[in-house]
Design a protein around this motif. Structure first.
Motif, PDB file in Angstrom:
ATOM      1  N   ALA A  50      12.224  66.428  86.814  1.00 55.87           N
ATOM      2  CA  ALA A  50      13.327  66.395  85.849  1.00 55.87           C
ATOM      3  C   ALA A  50      13.038  67.247  84.627  1.00 55.87           C
ATOM      4  O   ALA A  50      13.969  67.663  83.920  1.00 55.87           O
ATOM      5  CB  ALA A  50      13.614  64.951  85.420  1.00 55.87           C
TER       6      ALA A  50
ATOM      7  N   ASP B 246      18.600  59.553  80.444  1.00 57.82           N
ATOM      8  CA  ASP B 246      19.743  59.908  79.607  1.00 57.82           C
ATOM      9  C   ASP B 246      19.815  61.406  79.326  1.00 57.82           C
ATOM     10  O   ASP B 246      20.799  61.880  78.765  1.00 57.82           O
ATOM     11  CB  ASP B 246      19.703  59.125  78.292  1.00 57.82           C
ATOM     12  CG  ASP B 246      20.116  57.674  78.487  1.00 57.82           C
ATOM     13  OD1 ASP B 246      21.045  57.431  79.283  1.00 57.82           O
ATOM     14  OD2 ASP B 246      19.497  56.779  77.888  1.00 57.82           O
TER      15      ASP B 246
ATOM     16  N   ALA C 295      23.840  57.585  80.894  1.00 51.98           N
ATOM     17  CA  ALA C 295      23.393  57.804  82.272  1.00 51.98           C
ATOM     18  C   ALA C 295      22.419  56.734  82.736  1.00 51.98           C
ATOM     19  O   ALA C 295      22.389  56.382  83.923  1.00 51.98           O
ATOM     20  CB  ALA C 295      22.759  59.192  82.395  1.00 51.98           C
TER      21      ALA C 295
ATOM     22  N   PRO D   7      19.718  65.246  81.137  1.00 53.83           N
ATOM     23  CA  PRO D   7      19.864  65.855  82.465  1.00 53.83           C
ATOM     24  C   PRO D   7      18.602  66.586  82.900  1.00 53.83           C
ATOM     25  O   PRO D   7      17.710  66.882  82.096  1.00 53.83           O
ATOM     26  CB  PRO D   7      21.036  66.818  82.277  1.00 53.83           C
ATOM     27  CG  PRO D   7      21.055  67.131  80.822  1.00 53.83           C
ATOM     28  CD  PRO D   7      20.571  65.897  80.127  1.00 53.83           C
TER      29      PRO D   7
ATOM     30  N   PRO E 163      25.894  69.288  84.188  1.00 51.46           N
ATOM     31  CA  PRO E 163      24.773  68.422  83.788  1.00 51.46           C
ATOM     32  C   PRO E 163      24.385  67.492  84.944  1.00 51.46           C
ATOM     33  O   PRO E 163      25.144  66.599  85.307  1.00 51.46           O
ATOM     34  CB  PRO E 163      25.336  67.643  82.597  1.00 51.46           C
ATOM     35  CG  PRO E 163      26.478  68.463  82.092  1.00 51.46           C
ATOM     36  CD  PRO E 163      27.061  69.131  83.294  1.00 51.46           C
ATOM     37  N   THR E 164      23.207  67.718  85.509  1.00 52.62           N
ATOM     38  CA  THR E 164      22.777  67.047  86.739  1.00 52.62           C
ATOM     39  C   THR E 164      21.663  66.052  86.438  1.00 52.62           C
ATOM     40  O   THR E 164      20.726  66.362  85.714  1.00 52.62           O
ATOM     41  CB  THR E 164      22.301  68.096  87.759  1.00 52.62           C
ATOM     42  OG1 THR E 164      23.376  68.997  88.033  1.00 52.62           O
ATOM     43  CG2 THR E 164      21.835  67.448  89.045  1.00 52.62           C
ATOM     44  N   TYR E 165      21.758  64.867  87.073  1.00 53.96           N
ATOM     45  CA  TYR E 165      20.798  63.806  86.808  1.00 53.96           C
ATOM     46  C   TYR E 165      19.996  63.411  88.043  1.00 53.96           C
ATOM     47  O   TYR E 165      19.010  62.689  87.933  1.00 53.96           O
ATOM     48  CB  TYR E 165      21.525  62.588  86.227  1.00 53.96           C
ATOM     49  CG  TYR E 165      22.057  62.872  84.841  1.00 53.96           C
ATOM     50  CD1 TYR E 165      21.373  62.447  83.712  1.00 53.96           C
ATOM     51  CD2 TYR E 165      23.224  63.618  84.653  1.00 53.96           C
ATOM     52  CE1 TYR E 165      21.840  62.736  82.437  1.00 53.96           C
ATOM     53  CE2 TYR E 165      23.692  63.916  83.378  1.00 53.96           C
ATOM     54  CZ  TYR E 165      22.993  63.475  82.280  1.00 53.96           C
ATOM     55  OH  TYR E 165      23.448  63.772  81.015  1.00 53.96           O
TER      56      TYR E 165
ATOM     57  N   LEU F  76      18.491  56.691  86.381  1.00 48.97           N
ATOM     58  CA  LEU F  76      18.823  57.975  85.773  1.00 48.97           C
ATOM     59  C   LEU F  76      18.324  58.015  84.338  1.00 48.97           C
ATOM     60  O   LEU F  76      18.386  57.018  83.618  1.00 48.97           O
ATOM     61  CB  LEU F  76      20.332  58.218  85.803  1.00 48.97           C
ATOM     62  CG  LEU F  76      21.011  58.272  87.173  1.00 48.97           C
ATOM     63  CD1 LEU F  76      22.449  58.758  87.022  1.00 48.97           C
ATOM     64  CD2 LEU F  76      20.251  59.153  88.154  1.00 48.97           C
TER      65      LEU F  76
ATOM     66  N   VAL G 202      26.162  64.085  88.864  1.00 50.34           N
ATOM     67  CA  VAL G 202      26.410  64.736  87.584  1.00 50.34           C
ATOM     68  C   VAL G 202      27.144  63.780  86.656  1.00 50.34           C
ATOM     69  O   VAL G 202      27.866  62.882  87.101  1.00 50.34           O
ATOM     70  CB  VAL G 202      27.221  66.041  87.749  1.00 50.34           C
ATOM     71  CG1 VAL G 202      26.507  66.997  88.697  1.00 50.34           C
ATOM     72  CG2 VAL G 202      28.621  65.762  88.245  1.00 50.34           C
TER      73      VAL G 202
END
Length: 560
Positions: free
Chosen positions: A407, A149, A94, A151, A54-56, A147, A70
């Motif tokens: 995103a 919340d 996040a 991903p 899970p990448t932010y 970031l 992540v």
């Protein structure tokens, strides 16, 4: 007595055993919780084009090494086989974290003394930052990206094909020619408080456009709303709440003639810094906002296959807050390109260079590149090469509103002045004023952007009008709100009849079939309808009420 002592000893042993078992189970539970609790980590991007965790955020450090931020458990990180470094052991939310890109020398050192900096990669920092402290961090000379919340969505972007041979279009040349430096200067002066703007029919000086400036930002959003409304665009506010604040974005839209569901966005953030009484923000980002406003003013006069949407965001300086909420709300739409203009007027050294930032390691990179290359081709094809030198940077840099669309998996670029070698010396200060901008460079940047957006929206150079009335075949009365579809080759477009039963299309020159339909009526299709540029083509259609259709009874083979 001895028996009683033995009984007591046995009872004590049982209690100790139970306590030991309880402590052991609690320890196991704690260990399990620790390895399964989410942490914030730097995960190296070595050979993999798309992260599996899970990448932010996707970032590049000062040594030009790509990595991902992540949020995952230690067990997930260990099982992934990725080289990682834990930055914070408590990452249950996040949006508690913010990335800050140093834009003023010494800002990173100052931030380390004043804030909870978790990591510094030599180019940007990662901090755990309460919402209320975002302005203070920004004021040190940082661009911020909080970031989300959710991903990042990694997906192949909608097909956005570049022409094999890029040829200048006379209509697009006429659009570009309408960009005048006097208009660029006048709009910038009004948005940056140098001269009063007419808002609500009265003069008003916009002394600040900071998201939390109250009346000032409300007047600024009202100003661009009224300008786009006057242009005849479908105009609306998009109210949002995020990052501990609330405000509104402004949207103007021109529906595409033949591909209305395919949407091209040209966007800029309207808000600025610093968070004090006077914040002119001429370059950051009155300049980008002026670019969007002039694009709307010019492009609304022409017809395009795709829908054009002009969007002004607030909350960008606090971490892309307004665009994040907007991108989330339109995540189900077919957005084929986002052209983000942020700081397009500063040019002090190294000639008229500018940067077009795209993603570097993502399935959407190829579509980002189509947008960037369209800009480069416009500069070349329309005689702007001596005035602009675009550089395409596949570096995944965020820190502006295009990142909110990345995103969600949408193609987007950041079009900005040379933010690598010639960044505005007055960034986020009260000295960011019109007099310090390069008006010639600024005007040419707007010209190239108008041409880029026009080509992305697919201009209709030869069009005609198809009109007709849909009526009830029995009563001959017109049918309002009937659906009409015009189809040619592999494309089609829809409209509805008005209160008088009349439909109107503006269409490319071609041969069409037209189908009309309405509830409780049998649809009708007419074919071979030729649309030309010289006359308005008329084709009326009449629909038979379904109740008048008589169905013959089915005859059984066994009937006598």
């Amino acid at each position: 007595m001895i028996s009683a002592m033995r009984h007591s000893t046995t009872w004590i042993r049982r209690v100790i055993l139970l306590l030991s078992l309880w402590a052991l189970s609690a320890g196991i539970a704690h260990a399990t919780q620790g390895i399964d609790a989410p942490v914030l980590a730097r995960a190296e991007m070595t050979g993999a084009s798309t992260p599996t965790l899970p990448t932010y955020a996707l970032l590049r450090d000062a040594n030009n090494r790509d990595y991902a931020l992540v949020v995952a458990s230690l067990s997930q990180l260990q099982q992934s086989g990725t080289t990682f470094r834990v930055l914070n052991a408590n990452a249950s939310r996040a949006s508690d974290f913010i990335i800050a890109r140093e834009r003023r020398a010494g800002a990173r050192a100052q931030a380390a003394q004043q804030f909870s900096v978790l990591y510094d990669d030599g180019r940007q920092i990662v901090a755990r930052l309460p919402f209320a402290q975002a302005d203070a961090l920004s004021a040190l000379g940082f661009s911020l990206q909080r970031l989300d919340d959710a991903p990042i969505v990694f997906r192949a972007a909608p097909a956005l094909r570049a022409p094999r041979v890029f040829l200048p279009d006379p209509n697009v040349a006429a659009m570009i020619a309408q960009v005048q430096s006097s208009t660029v200067s006048d709009y910038t002066a009004q948005l940056s408080g140098e001269t009063p703007a007419t808002i609500g029919g009265a003069p008003y000086t916009i002394a600040s456009r900071h998201t939390n400036s109250g009346t000032h930002i409300q007047k600024a959003t009202q100003y661009v709303y009224e300008r786009m409304q006057t242009l005849g665009l479908t105009t609306s506010y998009h109210n949002w709440s995020a990052c501990g604040i609330s405000n509104r974005n402004v949207i103007g839209e021109k529906i595409g003639a033949t591909r209305p569901s395919e949407i091209v966005l040209v966007v800029a953030h309207l808000d600025d810094q610093p968070s004090i009484t006077y914040a002119p923000g001429a370059d950051d980002n009155a300049s980008g906002s002026v670019g969007v406003l002039i694009a709307a003013e010019i492009l609304r006069q022409y017809n395009f296959e795709r829908t054009l949407r002009f969007v002004f965001f607030t909350g960008e300086e606090q971490g892309l807050c307004g665009s994040n909420r907007y991108a989330s709300d339109v995540s189900g739409q077919n957005i084929v390109a986002v052209h983000n203009l942020d700081m397009i007027a500063w040019n002090a050294v190294n000639g008229p260079t500018l940067r077009l930032h795209t993603r570097a390691s993502d399935p959407g990179y190829s579509s980002d590149l189509v947008i960037a290359n369209t800009f480069v081709n416009v500069v070349s094809a329309y005689g702007l090469s001596g005035n602009l030198s675009p550089i395409v940077d596949p570096d995944s840099i965020g820190f502006s509103d295009h990142a909110s669309f990345w995103a969600r998996g949408f193609p987007a670029i950041l079009a900005i002045e040379d933010d690598v070698s010639d960044f505005n010396a007055y960034y986020h200060t009260t000295n960011d004023r019109l007099a310090r901008l390069d008006l010639t460079y600024f005007t040419n940047f707007v010209k190239a952007s108008v041409g880029t957006v026009a080509h992305l929206a697919l201009p209709l150079t030869e069009t005609g009008v198809l009109r007709g009335t849909v009526s009830d075949a029995a009563t001959l009365l017109p049918l309002p709100n009937a659906w009409v579809q015009a189809t040619w080759e592999s494309s089609s477009t829809f409209t509805q009849t008005n209160a008088s039963g009349v439909y109107t299309f503006t269409l490319p020159v071609a041969t069409y079939s037209v189908t009309a339909s309405a509830p409780r009526y049998v649809f009708q299709t007419a074919t071979g309808i030729v649309v030309t540029t010289t006359i308005t083509t008329t084709r009326d259609l009449s629909l038979t009420p379904a109740s008048q259709i008589i169905f013959a009874p089915r005859i059984s083979k066994n009937a006598p």
